[in-house]
Enzyme design. Sequence first.
Site, PDB file in Angstrom:
ATOM      1  N   VAL A 250       0.870  -1.246   0.119  1.00 26.97           N
ATOM      2  CA  VAL A 250      -0.014   0.020   0.053  1.00 26.97           C
ATOM      3  C   VAL A 250       0.863   1.348  -0.075  1.00 26.97           C
ATOM      4  O   VAL A 250       0.660   2.137  -0.881  1.00 26.97           O
ATOM      5  CB  VAL A 250      -1.041   0.108   1.264  1.00 26.97           C
ATOM      6  CG1 VAL A 250      -0.308  -0.183   2.448  1.00 26.97           C
ATOM      7  CG2 VAL A 250      -1.857   1.206   0.973  1.00 26.97           C
ATOM      8  N   ALA A 251       1.956   1.341   0.860  1.00 28.34           N
ATOM      9  CA  ALA A 251       2.664   2.585   0.928  1.00 28.34           C
ATOM     10  C   ALA A 251       3.343   2.887  -0.389  1.00 28.34           C
ATOM     11  O   ALA A 251       3.519   3.964  -0.796  1.00 28.34           O
ATOM     12  CB  ALA A 251       3.508   2.646   2.167  1.00 28.34           C
TER      13      ALA A 251
ATOM     14  N   LYS B 216      10.943  -6.859  -5.477  1.00 27.03           N
ATOM     15  CA  LYS B 216      11.639  -8.128  -5.326  1.00 27.03           C
ATOM     16  C   LYS B 216      10.925  -9.496  -5.224  1.00 27.03           C
ATOM     17  O   LYS B 216      11.385 -10.503  -5.542  1.00 27.03           O
ATOM     18  CB  LYS B 216      12.896  -8.180  -4.201  1.00 27.03           C
ATOM     19  CG  LYS B 216      12.070  -8.204  -2.889  1.00 27.03           C
ATOM     20  CD  LYS B 216      13.264  -8.619  -1.678  1.00 27.03           C
ATOM     21  CE  LYS B 216      12.497  -8.733  -0.361  1.00 27.03           C
ATOM     22  NZ  LYS B 216      13.266  -9.303   0.851  1.00 27.03           N
TER      23      LYS B 216
ATOM     24  N   GLN C 279      -6.083  -8.357   6.733  1.00 28.83           N
ATOM     25  CA  GLN C 279      -7.498  -9.091   6.820  1.00 28.83           C
ATOM     26  C   GLN C 279      -8.718  -8.085   7.279  1.00 28.83           C
ATOM     27  O   GLN C 279      -9.511  -7.706   6.848  1.00 28.83           O
ATOM     28  CB  GLN C 279      -7.753 -10.333   7.557  1.00 28.83           C
ATOM     29  CG  GLN C 279      -6.853 -11.285   7.003  1.00 28.83           C
ATOM     30  CD  GLN C 279      -6.935 -12.720   7.844  1.00 28.83           C
ATOM     31  OE1 GLN C 279      -7.730 -12.782   8.732  1.00 28.83           O
ATOM     32  NE2 GLN C 279      -6.350 -13.662   7.294  1.00 28.83           N
TER      33      GLN C 279
ATOM     34  N   GLY D 208      -8.884  -4.774   8.342  1.00 33.09           N
ATOM     35  CA  GLY D 208      -9.397  -3.519   7.649  1.00 33.09           C
ATOM     36  C   GLY D 208      -8.563  -2.278   7.884  1.00 33.09           C
ATOM     37  O   GLY D 208      -7.543  -2.439   8.311  1.00 33.09           O
TER      38      GLY D 208
ATOM     39  N   GLU E 247     -11.925  -3.897  16.584  1.00 31.86           N
ATOM     40  CA  GLU E 247     -10.804  -4.673  16.895  1.00 31.86           C
ATOM     41  C   GLU E 247     -10.056  -4.311  18.297  1.00 31.86           C
ATOM     42  O   GLU E 247     -10.567  -3.334  18.666  1.00 31.86           O
ATOM     43  CB  GLU E 247      -9.819  -4.818  15.921  1.00 31.86           C
ATOM     44  CG  GLU E 247     -10.315  -5.258  14.486  1.00 31.86           C
ATOM     45  CD  GLU E 247      -9.034  -5.337  13.318  1.00 31.86           C
ATOM     46  OE1 GLU E 247      -7.821  -5.465  13.781  1.00 31.86           O
ATOM     47  OE2 GLU E 247      -9.706  -5.533  12.087  1.00 31.86           O
TER      48      GLU E 247
ATOM     49  N   HIS F  72       0.823 -11.073  16.723  1.00 32.05           N
ATOM     50  CA  HIS F  72      -0.405 -11.261  16.763  1.00 32.05           C
ATOM     51  C   HIS F  72      -1.202 -12.312  17.550  1.00 32.05           C
ATOM     52  O   HIS F  72      -0.650 -13.149  17.484  1.00 32.05           O
ATOM     53  CB  HIS F  72      -0.728 -11.495  15.098  1.00 32.05           C
ATOM     54  CG  HIS F  72      -2.490 -11.189  14.907  1.00 32.05           C
ATOM     55  ND1 HIS F  72      -3.570 -11.959  15.394  1.00 32.05           N
ATOM     56  CD2 HIS F  72      -2.919 -10.111  14.230  1.00 32.05           C
ATOM     57  CE1 HIS F  72      -4.707 -11.408  15.010  1.00 32.05           C
ATOM     58  NE2 HIS F  72      -4.286 -10.353  14.327  1.00 32.05           N
TER      59      HIS F  72
ATOM     60  N   ARG G  51      -3.263  -5.724  21.511  1.00 27.62           N
ATOM     61  CA  ARG G  51      -2.744  -7.003  21.039  1.00 27.62           C
ATOM     62  C   ARG G  51      -1.678  -7.345  22.015  1.00 27.62           C
ATOM     63  O   ARG G  51      -1.514  -8.655  22.232  1.00 27.62           O
ATOM     64  CB  ARG G  51      -2.076  -6.591  19.727  1.00 27.62           C
ATOM     65  CG  ARG G  51      -2.431  -7.441  18.761  1.00 27.62           C
ATOM     66  CD  ARG G  51      -2.220  -7.108  17.218  1.00 27.62           C
ATOM     67  NE  ARG G  51      -3.301  -7.037  16.731  1.00 27.62           N
ATOM     68  CZ  ARG G  51      -3.264  -6.605  15.265  1.00 27.62           C
ATOM     69  NH1 ARG G  51      -2.142  -6.283  14.672  1.00 27.62           N
ATOM     70  NH2 ARG G  51      -4.391  -6.618  14.746  1.00 27.62           N
TER      71      ARG G  51
ATOM     72  N   HIS H  85       4.256 -10.494  13.724  1.00 27.38           N
ATOM     73  CA  HIS H  85       3.174  -9.961  12.613  1.00 27.38           C
ATOM     74  C   HIS H  85       3.525  -8.756  12.138  1.00 27.38           C
ATOM     75  O   HIS H  85       3.439  -8.372  10.997  1.00 27.38           O
ATOM     76  CB  HIS H  85       1.692  -9.945  13.735  1.00 27.38           C
ATOM     77  CG  HIS H  85       0.646  -9.101  12.628  1.00 27.38           C
ATOM     78  ND1 HIS H  85       0.046 -10.077  11.550  1.00 27.38           N
ATOM     79  CD2 HIS H  85       0.042  -8.111  12.950  1.00 27.38           C
ATOM     80  CE1 HIS H  85      -0.758  -9.113  11.246  1.00 27.38           C
ATOM     81  NE2 HIS H  85      -1.021  -8.189  12.111  1.00 27.38           N
TER      82      HIS H  85
ATOM     83  N   GLU I 229       5.078  -0.137   6.775  1.00 30.01           N
ATOM     84  CA  GLU I 229       5.882  -0.863   7.950  1.00 30.01           C
ATOM     85  C   GLU I 229       7.033  -0.508   8.454  1.00 30.01           C
ATOM     86  O   GLU I 229       7.733  -0.562   9.582  1.00 30.01           O
ATOM     87  CB  GLU I 229       5.547  -2.366   7.796  1.00 30.01           C
ATOM     88  CG  GLU I 229       5.764  -3.155   9.264  1.00 30.01           C
ATOM     89  CD  GLU I 229       5.489  -4.702   9.139  1.00 30.01           C
ATOM     90  OE1 GLU I 229       4.623  -4.872   8.195  1.00 30.01           O
ATOM     91  OE2 GLU I 229       5.838  -5.305   9.929  1.00 30.01           O
TER      92      GLU I 229
ATOM     93  N   ARG J 163       1.309  -1.360  18.233  1.00 30.26           N
ATOM     94  CA  ARG J 163       0.279  -0.693  17.269  1.00 30.26           C
ATOM     95  C   ARG J 163      -1.173  -1.108  17.520  1.00 30.26           C
ATOM     96  O   ARG J 163      -1.215  -2.326  17.721  1.00 30.26           O
ATOM     97  CB  ARG J 163       0.778  -0.987  15.716  1.00 30.26           C
ATOM     98  CG  ARG J 163      -0.111  -0.447  14.693  1.00 30.26           C
ATOM     99  CD  ARG J 163       0.203  -1.038  13.292  1.00 30.26           C
ATOM    100  NE  ARG J 163       0.221  -2.690  13.247  1.00 30.26           N
ATOM    101  CZ  ARG J 163      -0.642  -3.389  12.984  1.00 30.26           C
ATOM    102  NH1 ARG J 163      -1.920  -2.858  12.507  1.00 30.26           N
ATOM    103  NH2 ARG J 163      -0.610  -4.538  12.790  1.00 30.26           N
TER     104      ARG J 163
ATOM    105  N   LEU K  82      -2.543  -0.180   7.698  1.00 35.36           N
ATOM    106  CA  LEU K  82      -3.333   0.302   6.174  1.00 35.36           C
ATOM    107  C   LEU K  82      -3.365   1.839   6.261  1.00 35.36           C
ATOM    108  O   LEU K  82      -3.219   2.474   5.180  1.00 35.36           O
ATOM    109  CB  LEU K  82      -4.492  -0.542   6.081  1.00 35.36           C
ATOM    110  CG  LEU K  82      -4.290  -2.121   5.500  1.00 35.36           C
ATOM    111  CD1 LEU K  82      -5.379  -2.805   4.992  1.00 35.36           C
ATOM    112  CD2 LEU K  82      -2.954  -2.033   4.326  1.00 35.36           C
TER     113      LEU K  82
HETATM  114  C1  SIN Z   1      -6.148  -8.353  11.990  1.00 35.86           C
HETATM  115  O1  SIN Z   1      -7.144  -8.456  10.821  1.00 35.86           O
HETATM  116  O2  SIN Z   1      -6.244  -8.863  12.773  1.00 35.86           O
HETATM  117  C2  SIN Z   1      -4.931  -7.871  11.445  1.00 35.86           C
HETATM  118  C3  SIN Z   1      -5.091  -6.360  11.518  1.00 35.86           C
HETATM  119  C4  SIN Z   1      -3.845  -5.579  11.696  1.00 35.86           C
HETATM  120  O3  SIN Z   1      -2.652  -6.197  12.003  1.00 35.86           O
HETATM  121  O4  SIN Z   1      -3.846  -4.423  11.837  1.00 35.86           O
END
Ligand code: SIN
Length: 503
Positions: free
Chosen positions: A15-16, A36, A46, A48, A114, A226, A274, A333, A357, A368, A374
């Site tokens: 994305v970045a 690469k 996953q 969002g 989350e 994670h 987390r 993660h 990242e 984080r 994202l």
């Molecule tokens: C997740 O869907 O649990 C991961 C999302 C994230 O790492 O921000």
Amino acid sequence: MWHQRADVVVVGTGVAGLVAALAAHRRGRKVVVLSKAADTATFYAQGGIAVVLPDTDDSIDAHVADTIAAGAGLCDADAVRSIVADGYRAVRELVDDGARFDEAEPGRWSLTREGGHSRRRIIHSGGDATGAEVQRALDHAGATLDIRRNHVALQILQSGGAVTGVQVLNEDGPGIVHAPSVVLATGGLGHLYSATTNPEGSTGDGIALALWAGVPISDVEFIQFHPTMLFDGHASGRRPLITEAVRGEGGILLDRQGNSITRGIHPMGDLAPRDVVAAAIDARLRETGDPCAYLDARAITDFDRRFPTVTAACRAAGIDPTSQPIPVVPGAHYSCGGVVTDVYGRTDLAGLFAAGEVARTGMHGANRLASNSLLEGLVVGGRAGRAAAQHANDAAPAHAELGDVETRVALPRNKLQRAMSTYASVVRDADGLQQLARELEAADPRDLDGRASFEDVALTTTACAVTAAALARNESRGCHHRSDFPDTDPALAHSQVFAAACC
Ligand code: SIN
């Protein structure tokens, strides 16, 4: 040795990287994108994108407060506010580039929750395939970009305190892309560990490139595990993620005896930040000797429609998540730290930018908040691309020359991953980290003659930095848990900065 020229070189196609490349390209610059690897961490995201939508009960203040609370005293509050406040605009730009998000009803995006979020503020796509949709939209928008596949960036070249280009390896051998602006968007470092949720290209390249160029990095001891990586009997390589949104929709974490793992640990229970949940699982597994914990999602209605990616990964491992709890373990993660930048992606070296990242903007601090990555990649990627385009416009034409290259060293990858997994995982202590440092000292000189050897060297350089940072932080904070220093020390509420490779 081949030679090419560009205004802006972007390293990475997540994305970045793609947002940065598109921003510079749309300003009329000649952009070359180096890639690469075939897949990106963005693709596998996953849950969002955390974003404050207008006309909801959410607010920038609330998102900033949640981010700072998760960051355990090390976030830069101004950076957090700047990035969070720009989120909705950046997401709208992504929609203009073709991304589509799930709707609760026509015209209103569906929001999930989350860990660590006080509100439902996560937009998602394809249920749990948000990253795949972001990548699809950006790949499509970037179809006209000059993307060079199988190109490995070996070294940032500089002269007189400014970037002059990148030394690159491709199938024709080594070459130089001369450019006044370079954007590092190389992603993370999950393959420091035997098992990770990251794609195979996540080998700490950007951190190593920065250190070799004398550019500061920071907060690299804060590697986020994670809480719920699928435990499918395979102990190595990229393992499937079970998104935190499963807990956001009511999934509960249990041990093998059916006891809650987080009860009494944090007021947010299974939706605590987390670092708290991963440490609670790790502690319970050490206590019981069990190989994994369980995520019971059986009460979630319509599970396979809401979580098709998770369902497919579980089924591939012979698990039916609608009728049995999902076996999970914490997995490497996300790197909360990285190359030090401001919120425009600018590093200490003129012409060198970093986003996503690989960068440390001060957004994540010591831990984080879920789905802020994202968001950061979108916002800072765009800003870095615009700043890189401007710098290329203002700078003199670049002419790069190869200087003397210091000897690079590497440990064999399996050995490095075993040592990192044993001594620098969810919980660390001084004895283990010192043993890790001794093992890293045994790294041998390695020629950079291909992608694998470059990655081994980058992993070793990055592992040395992580080990030094983890050893020097004599406290527990965010994702950095020290069993010999279990408390947070208020006197250590500051980031550590390294500007040279330690091995
Ligand atoms: C997740 O869907 O649990 C991961 C999302 C994230 O790492 O921000």
